[in-house]
Design a protein around this motif. Structure first.
Motif, mmCIF file in Angstrom:
data_model
loop_
_atom_site.group_PDB
_atom_site.id
_atom_site.type_symbol
_atom_site.label_atom_id
_atom_site.label_comp_id
_atom_site.label_asym_id
_atom_site.label_seq_id
_atom_site.Cartn_x
_atom_site.Cartn_y
_atom_site.Cartn_z
ATOM 1 N N ASN A 75 0.785 -1.231 0.000
ATOM 2 C CA ASN A 75 0.000 0.000 0.000
ATOM 3 C C ASN A 75 0.816 1.279 0.000
ATOM 4 N N LEU A 76 2.122 1.190 -0.210
ATOM 5 C CA LEU A 76 2.961 2.380 -0.131
ATOM 6 C C LEU A 76 3.882 2.469 -1.336
ATOM 7 N N GLU A 106 -3.476 7.721 -2.364
ATOM 8 C CA GLU A 106 -3.203 9.146 -2.550
ATOM 9 C C GLU A 106 -2.827 9.519 -3.987
ATOM 10 N N ILE A 107 -2.253 8.562 -4.720
ATOM 11 C CA ILE A 107 -1.693 8.867 -6.031
ATOM 12 C C ILE A 107 -1.764 7.612 -6.892
ATOM 13 N N SER A 108 -1.946 7.780 -8.170
ATOM 14 C CA SER A 108 -2.001 6.610 -9.060
ATOM 15 C C SER A 108 -0.585 6.082 -9.296
ATOM 16 N N LYS A 136 5.038 6.729 -10.829
ATOM 17 C CA LYS A 136 6.117 6.261 -11.687
ATOM 18 C C LYS A 136 6.724 7.418 -12.470
ATOM 19 N N LYS A 137 5.881 8.298 -12.973
ATOM 20 C CA LYS A 137 6.350 9.473 -13.713
ATOM 21 C C LYS A 137 7.234 10.346 -12.813
ATOM 22 N N GLN A 138 6.800 10.587 -11.583
ATOM 23 C CA GLN A 138 7.580 11.387 -10.639
ATOM 24 C C GLN A 138 8.919 10.716 -10.310
ATOM 25 N N PHE A 139 8.871 9.411 -10.105
ATOM 26 C CA PHE A 139 10.093 8.686 -9.750
ATOM 27 C C PHE A 139 11.076 8.660 -10.918
#
Length: 164
Positions: free
Chosen positions: A82-83, A124-126, A131-134
């Motif tokens: 979940n994280l 909280e986030i898809s 993945k895009k942020q990372f």
């Protein structure tokens, strides 16, 4: 050139995105940078059945003066079920093709972790947005090896340090 040594995400997904984003960061910070067109690299790899990692052969084949090779050994998005907490291990090798492909730098930076302290709950986030942020964070961490930057930039890039 950014490639994955892991079969879990392949060379055409996260590694390709990291490659493209790293180039964007480098172009924004390095004057007179000439990058071999990615389509030319991919075409050469396809035409030469290039599936073994021999960067010297690739560098010669595409006519590069210098080849920066980034091997992604691990790329994960989850910590538990979940994280979201991204982790990546990369190795950077620079080949000087004008010196017959001599290795001029090898570096294995510390594990890249995003966000550094906390994580994002999956509610909280898809996954695609995380993945895009990372990918953007990994690309930034790779690219900053090639130009001067302010350490304070790191704090602004970690959402856990600014209260997101």
């Amino acid at each position: 050139v950014c490639l994955s040594r892991s079969n879990s995400f392949g060379s055409t997904t996260a590694a390709e995105a990291v490659n493209r984003q790293t180039i964007k960061y480098m172009r924004n910070h390095i004057e007179r940078l000439h990058v071999v067109d990615l389509q030319k690299i991919e075409r050469w790899m396809d035409e030469n059945d290039w599936n073994e990692i021999d960067y010297r052969e690739l560098g010669q084949g595409i006519g590069a003066d210098v080849l920066i090779a980034v091997d992604i050994d691990r790329f994960t998005l989850y910590e538990g079920k979940n994280l979201f907490k991204g982790r990546a291990d990369v190795q950077i090798t620079i080949y000087d093709m004008t010196l017959d492909g001599q290795v001029v730098l090898e570096d294995a930076p510390p594990e890249i972790v995003y966000p550094v302290t906390a994580g994002f709950f999956t509610a909280e986030i898809s996954e695609s947005e995380f993945k895009k942020q990372f990918i953007d964070f990994v690309a930034y961490r790779i690219a900053r090896n090639f130009y001067p930057y302010e350490l304070s930039e790191d704090f602004g890039r970690d959402p856990s340090s600014v209260g997101f």
